[in-house]
Design an enzyme around this catalytic site. Sequence first.
Site, PDB file in Angstrom:
ATOM      1  CG  ASP A  77      -1.996  -1.010   1.210  1.00  0.00           C
ATOM      2  OD1 ASP A  77      -3.006  -0.763   0.545  1.00  0.00           O
ATOM      3  OD2 ASP A  77      -1.832  -2.061   1.856  1.00  0.00           O
ATOM      4  NE  ARG A  85       1.044   0.101   4.415  1.00  0.00           N
ATOM      5  CZ  ARG A  85       0.083   0.802   4.995  1.00  0.00           C
ATOM      6  NH1 ARG A  85       0.379   1.915   5.657  1.00  0.00           N
ATOM      7  NH2 ARG A  85      -1.173   0.413   4.933  1.00  0.00           N
ATOM      8  NE  ARG A 147      -6.309   5.405   2.564  1.00  0.00           N
ATOM      9  CZ  ARG A 147      -6.870   4.228   2.806  1.00  0.00           C
ATOM     10  NH1 ARG A 147      -7.768   4.116   3.794  1.00  0.00           N
ATOM     11  NH2 ARG A 147      -6.569   3.185   2.092  1.00  0.00           N
ATOM     12  CE  LYS A 177      -5.996   1.727  -1.444  1.00  0.00           C
ATOM     13  NZ  LYS A 177      -4.895   1.128  -0.667  1.00  0.00           N
ATOM     14  CG  HIS A 178     -11.196   0.865  -0.379  1.00  0.00           C
ATOM     15  ND1 HIS A 178     -10.811   2.197  -0.268  1.00  0.00           N
ATOM     16  CD2 HIS A 178     -10.206   0.145   0.202  1.00  0.00           C
ATOM     17  CE1 HIS A 178      -9.654   2.278   0.378  1.00  0.00           C
ATOM     18  NE2 HIS A 178      -9.258   1.060   0.672  1.00  0.00           N
ATOM     19  CG  HIS A 190      -9.367  -1.188   9.299  1.00  0.00           C
ATOM     20  ND1 HIS A 190      -9.494  -0.060   8.530  1.00  0.00           N
ATOM     21  CD2 HIS A 190      -8.306  -1.877   8.801  1.00  0.00           C
ATOM     22  CE1 HIS A 190      -8.540  -0.049   7.605  1.00  0.00           C
ATOM     23  NE2 HIS A 190      -7.812  -1.132   7.752  1.00  0.00           N
ATOM     24  CG  ASP A 262      -9.575  -3.374   2.329  1.00  0.00           C
ATOM     25  OD1 ASP A 262      -8.372  -3.530   2.596  1.00  0.00           O
ATOM     26  OD2 ASP A 262     -10.196  -2.324   2.594  1.00  0.00           O
TER      27      ASP A 262
END
Length: 496
Positions: A77, A85, A147, A177-178, A190, A262
């Site tokens: 990601d 990352r 984002r 995404k998403h 999440h 995901d």
Amino acid sequence: MFGDYAMPDRQELRQLALRTLIPGFSGTTAPRWALDLLDEGLGGYCLFAHNVADPQQLSELNSSLRQANKDVLIAIDEEGGDVTRLHSASGSHYPGNAALGAVDDPELTAAVHQSMGAELAAAGVTVDFAPSVDVNVEDDNPVIGTRSFGRDPQGVARHAVAAVRGLHRAGIIACAKHFPGHGATVVDSHFEVPTVDIPLSELRERELVPFRAVIDSGIELIMSGHIRVPELTGDAPGTMSRAAMHDLLRGELGFDGAIVTDAMEMRGASGAIGMPEAVVRAIAAGCDLICTGGELQKRGPMTEVVNAVADAVATAVIDGRLPYERLADAVRRGDVLREWQRENRGSRAPHALGLAAARRAITVEGTVPALSNPLIVQIDSTANIAVGESQWGVTPLLAKHLPHAQIRNVTPENASVAQISALADNRPVIVVARDTHRRPASKGFVEGLAASGHDVVLVEMGWPAAWRPEGVAAYVASFGAAAVNAEATVEVLLGS
């Protein structure tokens, strides 16, 4: 792919199931079990910040994975901005989607993503789970925010296509995404299943516009979202809805590439039914690749989870719950991605354009007072899991230029107007925060300071919502909290 051959036995079905899985693992080197699973045919791995120490280490890690399976999909990601990352310790070298959307120069968006893609390609990564093409229409969205390229579907579509084009130029598989769109949610998938309770007609006119655009531009990979749209998915999240994944995405929108889920350990996916059953339902619904392990790997090796999932998929085929043809099709679509990455290996060098891009996004409302010895107050708030814990804020950088400044770090809950006001005395106060608008305590703190007669500058490094604090001297929006956003913001604050 399998023609008229008889259905494989359980062991062969397990091996097919393994080819659909993209788990994670801990550490900066690949553990033995991870390499063994690749040797058995595991589809790939998703890397996280804890897998990255530096470019050389990451390149060596990915080389070891490729030695175990030359066609391994290596995903990460890397969205730029808040979600990085590669640069989680220092903050991203690139502004994120909100900043790029604010600049509204698609060629810049393409160039930024090409440069990010070049870094990934140099490190041996082949798949970037980016861009996020969610239309962020809900200011209180806790998981998308910066984002997103913005709240206008056509604008998001324009920049989504540009981002995909840039990643492709670098030889990286892009992933929109998403699906079918996470921008209108007010809860984080999440932790629970978000619901977007709108008519399909509205979904088509808003959320689906960017997806339609990237499909038309030739994207190979789309990520499902664990989002419930009652009129489309009923009680199920989109990832497990055949109406969403097959009928809408493949049928109506004409997407013929691969669908990756995901993270399946998210409570919005497997919280109520467990990982193995959730994966079976996702593949049955039309998903081809299964992403898991971002959080589960923290509890220990993923071998037990991977084996349980592969066994559950094999059993579901044998029992007739999961058509064999659907599993075979999922494997075929993953193989198409592997062929794409073999034919499109990237080698271009990254370009140092992140700071220039971040500078173009900064907006200032009001007048920043002269700064010599201000009080700098950073309101620290927990980042969502997708963002992770990474360096953010302007405080250390600003303090280097203003050695007489005082610094206080507070949380929304312990920020005291009286204490900070007394400490400030007659000096200007710079408040640095993210998503101030959706944190009542932070809003009250900023407005309370301004009402106390101080020259307050709010540096908003999250989503710049419609809300503006009353009485502040200036409102500075950076459209993200990456390292380059911070550097550009400090330039504005200092008038340089």
